[in-house]
Design a protein around this motif. Sequence first.
Motif, PDB file in Angstrom:
ATOM      1  N   ALA A 363       0.818  -1.210   0.000  1.00  0.00           N
ATOM      2  CA  ALA A 363       0.000   0.000   0.000  1.00  0.00           C
ATOM      3  C   ALA A 363       0.853   1.261   0.000  1.00  0.00           C
ATOM      4  O   ALA A 363       0.386   2.331  -0.404  1.00  0.00           O
ATOM      5  N   ALA A 364       2.105   1.126   0.440  1.00  0.00           N
ATOM      6  CA  ALA A 364       3.007   2.287   0.408  1.00  0.00           C
ATOM      7  C   ALA A 364       3.292   2.728  -1.018  1.00  0.00           C
ATOM      8  O   ALA A 364       3.679   3.884  -1.249  1.00  0.00           O
ATOM      9  N   GLU A 365       3.081   1.838  -1.967  1.00  0.00           N
ATOM     10  CA  GLU A 365       3.342   2.151  -3.376  1.00  0.00           C
ATOM     11  C   GLU A 365       2.061   2.270  -4.189  1.00  0.00           C
ATOM     12  O   GLU A 365       2.122   2.470  -5.402  1.00  0.00           O
ATOM     13  N   ASP A 366       0.907   2.155  -3.531  1.00  0.00           N
ATOM     14  CA  ASP A 366      -0.360   2.107  -4.273  1.00  0.00           C
ATOM     15  C   ASP A 366      -1.439   2.820  -3.456  1.00  0.00           C
ATOM     16  O   ASP A 366      -1.913   2.282  -2.456  1.00  0.00           O
ATOM     17  N   GLN A 367      -1.813   4.027  -3.880  1.00  0.00           N
ATOM     18  CA  GLN A 367      -2.767   4.820  -3.103  1.00  0.00           C
ATOM     19  C   GLN A 367      -4.126   4.137  -2.996  1.00  0.00           C
ATOM     20  O   GLN A 367      -4.800   4.240  -1.965  1.00  0.00           O
ATOM     21  N   GLN A 368      -4.527   3.433  -4.032  1.00  0.00           N
ATOM     22  CA  GLN A 368      -5.812   2.741  -3.967  1.00  0.00           C
ATOM     23  C   GLN A 368      -5.813   1.693  -2.854  1.00  0.00           C
ATOM     24  O   GLN A 368      -6.781   1.583  -2.087  1.00  0.00           O
ATOM     25  N   LYS A 369      -4.727   0.943  -2.717  1.00  0.00           N
ATOM     26  CA  LYS A 369      -4.617  -0.032  -1.634  1.00  0.00           C
ATOM     27  C   LYS A 369      -4.550   0.660  -0.279  1.00  0.00           C
ATOM     28  O   LYS A 369      -5.115   0.173   0.707  1.00  0.00           O
ATOM     29  N   ALA A 370      -3.860   1.795  -0.229  1.00  0.00           N
ATOM     30  CA  ALA A 370      -3.781   2.563   1.022  1.00  0.00           C
ATOM     31  C   ALA A 370      -5.174   2.998   1.467  1.00  0.00           C
ATOM     32  O   ALA A 370      -5.523   2.916   2.649  1.00  0.00           O
ATOM     33  N   ASP A 371      -5.977   3.469   0.516  1.00  0.00           N
ATOM     34  CA  ASP A 371      -7.342   3.887   0.842  1.00  0.00           C
ATOM     35  C   ASP A 371      -8.177   2.702   1.311  1.00  0.00           C
ATOM     36  O   ASP A 371      -8.984   2.833   2.250  1.00  0.00           O
ATOM     37  N   GLN A 372      -7.994   1.551   0.696  1.00  0.00           N
ATOM     38  CA  GLN A 372      -8.745   0.367   1.113  1.00  0.00           C
ATOM     39  C   GLN A 372      -8.420  -0.006   2.556  1.00  0.00           C
ATOM     40  O   GLN A 372      -9.314  -0.361   3.334  1.00  0.00           O
ATOM     41  N   ILE A 373      -7.149   0.093   2.926  1.00  0.00           N
ATOM     42  CA  ILE A 373      -6.758  -0.229   4.299  1.00  0.00           C
ATOM     43  C   ILE A 373      -7.319   0.796   5.277  1.00  0.00           C
ATOM     44  O   ILE A 373      -7.826   0.443   6.351  1.00  0.00           O
ATOM     45  N   ALA A 374      -7.265   2.081   4.915  1.00  0.00           N
ATOM     46  CA  ALA A 374      -7.843   3.111   5.792  1.00  0.00           C
ATOM     47  C   ALA A 374      -9.319   2.838   6.048  1.00  0.00           C
ATOM     48  O   ALA A 374      -9.826   3.063   7.158  1.00  0.00           O
ATOM     49  N   ARG A 375      -9.988   2.319   5.044  1.00  0.00           N
ATOM     50  CA  ARG A 375     -11.433   2.115   5.158  1.00  0.00           C
ATOM     51  C   ARG A 375     -11.800   0.857   5.927  1.00  0.00           C
ATOM     52  O   ARG A 375     -12.981   0.595   6.151  1.00  0.00           O
ATOM     53  N   TRP A 376     -10.778   0.088   6.350  1.00  0.00           N
ATOM     54  CA  TRP A 376     -11.060  -0.981   7.303  1.00  0.00           C
ATOM     55  C   TRP A 376     -11.763  -0.429   8.530  1.00  0.00           C
ATOM     56  O   TRP A 376     -12.624  -1.096   9.105  1.00  0.00           O
ATOM     57  N   PHE A 377     -11.386   0.761   8.943  1.00  0.00           N
ATOM     58  CA  PHE A 377     -11.934   1.333  10.173  1.00  0.00           C
ATOM     59  C   PHE A 377     -13.372   1.792   9.984  1.00  0.00           C
ATOM     60  O   PHE A 377     -14.140   1.841  10.950  1.00  0.00           O
ATOM     61  N   GLU A 378     -13.744   2.139   8.759  1.00  0.00           N
ATOM     62  CA  GLU A 378     -15.134   2.476   8.453  1.00  0.00           C
ATOM     63  C   GLU A 378     -15.984   1.216   8.291  1.00  0.00           C
ATOM     64  O   GLU A 378     -17.152   1.194   8.663  1.00  0.00           O
ATOM     65  N   ASN A 379     -15.399   0.194   7.721  1.00  0.00           N
ATOM     66  CA  ASN A 379     -16.121  -1.041   7.413  1.00  0.00           C
ATOM     67  C   ASN A 379     -15.312  -2.224   7.939  1.00  0.00           C
ATOM     68  O   ASN A 379     -14.541  -2.849   7.198  1.00  0.00           O
ATOM     69  N   PRO A 380     -15.445  -2.545   9.226  1.00  0.00           N
ATOM     70  CA  PRO A 380     -14.614  -3.594   9.822  1.00  0.00           C
ATOM     71  C   PRO A 380     -14.776  -4.962   9.177  1.00  0.00           C
ATOM     72  O   PRO A 380     -13.895  -5.814   9.316  1.00  0.00           O
ATOM     73  N   SER A 381     -15.885  -5.188   8.478  1.00  0.00           N
ATOM     74  CA  SER A 381     -16.054  -6.475   7.805  1.00  0.00           C
ATOM     75  C   SER A 381     -14.946  -6.697   6.777  1.00  0.00           C
ATOM     76  O   SER A 381     -14.479  -7.824   6.584  1.00  0.00           O
ATOM     77  N   THR A 382     -14.493  -5.623   6.125  1.00  0.00           N
ATOM     78  CA  THR A 382     -13.417  -5.765   5.141  1.00  0.00           C
ATOM     79  C   THR A 382     -12.085  -6.043   5.831  1.00  0.00           C
ATOM     80  O   THR A 382     -11.244  -6.765   5.300  1.00  0.00           O
ATOM     81  N   ALA A 383     -11.896  -5.481   7.028  1.00  0.00           N
ATOM     82  CA  ALA A 383     -10.676  -5.768   7.790  1.00  0.00           C
ATOM     83  C   ALA A 383     -10.665  -7.219   8.238  1.00  0.00           C
ATOM     84  O   ALA A 383      -9.635  -7.900   8.167  1.00  0.00           O
ATOM     85  N   HIS A 384     -11.809  -7.689   8.717  1.00  0.00           N
ATOM     86  CA  HIS A 384     -11.923  -9.086   9.137  1.00  0.00           C
ATOM     87  C   HIS A 384     -11.578 -10.018   7.982  1.00  0.00           C
ATOM     88  O   HIS A 384     -10.831 -10.986   8.134  1.00  0.00           O
ATOM     89  N   GLN A 385     -12.097  -9.709   6.810  1.00  0.00           N
ATOM     90  CA  GLN A 385     -11.830 -10.534   5.641  1.00  0.00           C
ATOM     91  C   GLN A 385     -10.335 -10.526   5.300  1.00  0.00           C
ATOM     92  O   GLN A 385      -9.765 -11.566   4.979  1.00  0.00           O
ATOM     93  N   ALA A 386      -9.704  -9.358   5.401  1.00  0.00           N
ATOM     94  CA  ALA A 386      -8.287  -9.261   5.067  1.00  0.00           C
ATOM     95  C   ALA A 386      -7.410  -9.992   6.082  1.00  0.00           C
ATOM     96  O   ALA A 386      -6.473 -10.713   5.704  1.00  0.00           O
ATOM     97  N   PHE A 387      -7.695  -9.842   7.365  1.00  0.00           N
ATOM     98  CA  PHE A 387      -6.856 -10.454   8.392  1.00  0.00           C
ATOM     99  C   PHE A 387      -6.987 -11.971   8.423  1.00  0.00           C
ATOM    100  O   PHE A 387      -6.008 -12.679   8.643  1.00  0.00           O
ATOM    101  N   LEU A 388      -8.203 -12.438   8.255  1.00  0.00           N
ATOM    102  CA  LEU A 388      -8.451 -13.863   8.442  1.00  0.00           C
ATOM    103  C   LEU A 388      -8.537 -14.613   7.138  1.00  0.00           C
ATOM    104  O   LEU A 388      -9.001 -15.752   7.090  1.00  0.00           O
ATOM    105  N   ALA A 389      -8.083 -13.978   6.052  1.00  0.00           N
ATOM    106  CA  ALA A 389      -8.055 -14.654   4.755  1.00  0.00           C
ATOM    107  C   ALA A 389      -7.136 -15.859   4.821  1.00  0.00           C
ATOM    108  O   ALA A 389      -6.076 -15.833   5.449  1.00  0.00           O
ATOM    109  N   LYS A 390      -7.538 -16.925   4.167  1.00  0.00           N
ATOM    110  CA  LYS A 390      -6.702 -18.129   4.102  1.00  0.00           C
ATOM    111  C   LYS A 390      -5.572 -17.889   3.098  1.00  0.00           C
ATOM    112  O   LYS A 390      -5.799 -17.506   1.953  1.00  0.00           O
ATOM    113  N   VAL A 391      -4.353 -18.025   3.546  1.00  0.00           N
ATOM    114  CA  VAL A 391      -3.212 -17.779   2.654  1.00  0.00           C
ATOM    115  C   VAL A 391      -2.301 -19.007   2.653  1.00  0.00           C
ATOM    116  O   VAL A 391      -2.391 -19.864   3.499  1.00  0.00           O
TER     117      VAL A 391
END
Length: 391
Positions: A363-391
């Motif tokens: 995200a340090a190199e991609d503003q769109q990704k940076a904005d998506q991460i900031a919006r975790w705090f507005e929409n915690p469901s997206t943060a949950h999906q990102a943190f607990l994604a199966k990798v």
Amino acid sequence: MKKRIGIVGSGTTGLQLAYALKNDFEVVIVSHRTPEQLRSGRIMSTQVHFSPTRAREERFHMPKWENDSMIESIHITVGDQKLFAGMLEKPALSVDQRLAYSRYAEELERAGVSFQQKKVIKEEIEAFSDEFDLVIDCTGKNGPLVPFPVEKELTPFQTPQRKCIVGYFKGVKPTSPLGVSVTVIPELGEMFEIPSETEYGPVTILFITAVPEGPLDMFKGIKAPEAFTIKMREAVEMFFPEIHERIVDIEFALCDENGFLQIAITPEVRIPYLNVNDKLFLGCGDSVILNDPITGQGSNLSSYCAEQLSDLLIEHKHSDRWDEELGRLYWERIKSFVKEVTEWTNAMTQPLPGHVIQMLLSAAEDQQKADQIARWFENPSTAHQAFLAKV
């Protein structure tokens, strides 16, 4: 005849519930503090109301705040490396609870909501409940008043994961764009820098979440405002040099002698309904869903639960009797979102997963990704999906 609802507690949850329910029920708020005592007392915590919470406040016609401290962004730093500033979709806002709660309570009184100045204790709760068709426990971190059962799946910790050290300060130059700055120091803790509005004008909240017994847990035994200010300056100089560079020496001070706090909480989620001697009790907010403050979701999750509960009560306002089935419906409505926020928050108290670190770095190199991460705090469901994604 309108049903009579007793709301115990005059924080975020209790006050929003009162605004939402006052036209359909006879609402009584029970609090041991008057509006003036709220205004002149100690800070109780800190809050950022993200856009979904602000939309609910508008829906329920709660007072609006017009100021120049709108939060537009989330700045992320790991160690001494500033990664990015992601933009929120809509502005957020932080207002000193002492100012907000006292204003809300005064307006509710003018609107005909009754207040009882009383400290309700657990031993009296059953007798107290005889006055009402329903009692809602909104006592916050001091609760609960009845033994709502613990939801073990969402309560993995038995001790506090962070020490919370908070001060409302003058004399810190703001970030640009104006926003919340999050600095993560691996294995030690975090610093949250939050622009906020107070009775004394704009301030900067410096909020350390320290791993207990670690180097950031350095405020033990400090009880005086002057000593707290000195120690905060020391902590910032040692661990947060970017913030230290923005301190204006001659102006740096707490906004008032009550503008600081130290607290440690053990995260705990309880099932928010219980029958006691065939009488239904409900819980809402921190009294039953107590998350670590690390994701800034306490007031936002409480606001969500209050909206869901108020809508449910209005839907069932003509029911002959409110019983355990109503409590079960309430829990069904909120459980999925409570689970998402709680699991994300609990994950944030632990070492960041490798895939999340990679997301932050990219995200340090991609503003769109940076904005998506900031919006975790507005929409915690997206943060949950990102943190607990199966990798």
